[in-house]
Write an enzyme that holds these catalytic residues in place. Structure first.
Site, PDB file in Angstrom:
ATOM      1  N   LYS A  36       0.931  -1.212   0.117  1.00 54.31           N
ATOM      2  CA  LYS A  36      -0.054   0.237   0.019  1.00 54.31           C
ATOM      3  C   LYS A  36       0.876   1.291  -0.173  1.00 54.31           C
ATOM      4  O   LYS A  36       0.392   2.082  -0.646  1.00 54.31           O
ATOM      5  CB  LYS A  36      -0.827   0.129   1.356  1.00 54.31           C
ATOM      6  CG  LYS A  36      -0.154   0.130   2.511  1.00 54.31           C
ATOM      7  CD  LYS A  36      -1.282   0.075   3.638  1.00 54.31           C
ATOM      8  CE  LYS A  36      -0.404   0.339   4.889  1.00 54.31           C
ATOM      9  NZ  LYS A  36      -0.727  -0.210   6.313  1.00 54.31           N
ATOM     10  N   ARG A 131      -6.220   0.702  17.493  1.00 56.69           N
ATOM     11  CA  ARG A 131      -6.818   0.847  16.112  1.00 56.69           C
ATOM     12  C   ARG A 131      -8.016  -0.214  16.500  1.00 56.69           C
ATOM     13  O   ARG A 131      -8.776  -0.453  17.056  1.00 56.69           O
ATOM     14  CB  ARG A 131      -5.803   0.926  15.018  1.00 56.69           C
ATOM     15  CG  ARG A 131      -6.483   1.802  13.777  1.00 56.69           C
ATOM     16  CD  ARG A 131      -5.476   1.865  12.708  1.00 56.69           C
ATOM     17  NE  ARG A 131      -4.965   0.630  12.147  1.00 56.69           N
ATOM     18  CZ  ARG A 131      -4.182   0.452  11.179  1.00 56.69           C
ATOM     19  NH1 ARG A 131      -3.535   1.582  10.658  1.00 56.69           N
ATOM     20  NH2 ARG A 131      -3.729  -0.870  10.673  1.00 56.69           N
TER      21      ARG A 131
END
Ligand SMILES: *Cc1c(COP(=O)(O)O)cnc(C)c1O
Length: 357
Positions: A36, A131
């Site tokens: 990514k 997260r």
């Protein structure tokens, strides 16, 4: 050829990938190569697989499609826990996903039923970075969900470190993660094959001598792409840092005072700048700005250059101490950090140039 340009040294990336794969293999770990950070440039995806990465991992289905369109067959792991709206695409085009929500697993099971397929997931556990991920005490409940969703298989458990809060992986929290895998096996009655122990930042724990028979996967992006570990604030000494560079062209060179003339308000981005008066200095402007890159993540190759500031399209430099004369048209090179790399590869204004070396 147009500037700004991001040079991607494929050979050096392959060296990093091979080195990481070997390091991990020696410790019983397989590598998911994370694409990514470089917007899944297909040539990079291919070299990660050729270097021995077991998975290609990306946070976005768009990027997985980009690699598939170039003929790469994966296997692909979706890193961001999926949106309900992308489940159809996920089941069709990826091989595994991280997950954390029962609702998502139930929807995934329905989608699998529709497509007459099975699908593997890695259940994320929040080990304190805050997260994504379940709390460890939700494990039994998640096992119930898996039992009710026979087309979704719990391939593994995983954790993130240093992504949001900077919480570091340690032998202790990795051991807890491995214990959770065994607890999950007891609930589910089948083997949890993968314990995915984090990202680049987890390499340090293994360098320091930790190993665990159950922790058998890392998802590595930054270490391979940049030879850096930003969470650990270090260059990884056994990897290359010269994998990427940004080049931009000089469009003005002029002596100017270092202190602005006039009343000072905010800059174009609402920040009130401060200045040190160093007298008149030689300055240069290069044609690159916030539309191209994250200027805070640029580091000049040349000694004697200091970045003064950036607006949307201009980067201003103090070049007084540079040991050579700079002219309009000259090209300057910069190292990039993760944020600058991410901005550059996703900016339509930056040309990506792939180099063999
Ligand atoms: C981005 C990401 C990684 C890779 O992180 P690096 O620090 O680049 O190695 C791993 N896991 C998840 C879930 C990610 O989102």
């Amino acid at each position: 050829m147009t500037y700004p340009q991001l040079n991607v040294h494929l050979g050096r990336l392959a060296q990093n990938a091979e080195t990481v794969v070997r390091f991990c293999k020696d410790r019983g770990i397989s590598v998911a190569g994370v694409t990514k950070g470089i917007r899944a440039i297909p040539e990079v995806g291919r070299l990660l697989l050729d270097s021995g990465c077991e998975w290609l991992a990306d946070s976005r289905m768009d990027n997985i499609h980009r690699m598939r369109a170039a003929g790469i067959e994966g296997p692909f792991l979706l890193l961001r826990i999926p949106m309900p709206d992308e489940l159809e695409d996920l089941v069709r085009s990826a091989d595994c996903s991280l997950v954390s929500m029962s609702d998502t697993i139930a929807l995934l099971d329905r989608e699998c039923e529709r497509q007459q397929k099975d699908f593997s997931v890695i259940l994320m556990v929040d080990m304190g970075d805050l997260r994504e991920g379940i709390w460890p005490d939700e494990l039994r409940q998640m096992a119930e969900t898996f039992r009710a969703c026979p087309r979704v298989r719990c391939l593994g458990v995983g954790a993130n470190f240093g992504c949001l809060s900077g919480v570091l992986p340690t032998p202790k929290n990795l051991t807890v993660l491995a214990d959770l895998a065994e607890e999950m096996e007891a609930y589910l009655g089948y083997r949890i094959e993968v314990v995915s122990g984090g990202a680049t930042s987890s390499l340090k724990v293994f360098e320091d001598g930790f190993s665990h028979p159950r922790v058998n996967q890392l998802r590595v992006g930054e270490g391979i792409l940049l030879g850096r570990d930003v969470t650990g604030l270090r260059n990884i000494p056994w990897l290359r840092q010269d994998t990427l560079s940004l080049e931009a062209q000089v469009i003005e060179v002029r002596r100017k005072p270092s202190f602005p003339i006039g009343e000072i308000g905010a800059d174009a981005f609402g920040n009130v700048p401060t200045f040190e008066d160093k007298g008149v200095r030689l300055r240069a402007i290069v044609a690159v700005g916030r539309q191209d890159v994250r200027p805070e993540g640029l580091f000049p190759f040349d000694k004697g250059i200091e970045i003064l500031g950036a607006s949307s399209d201009h980067l201003t430099l103090d070049v007084e101490d540079l040991d050579r004369a700079l002219r309009v048209g000259d090209i300057l090179s910069f190292h990039v950090d993760y944020g600058a790399m991410l901005a550059a590869v996703t900016s339509p204004y930056v040309e990506v140039r792939l180099l063999e070396e």
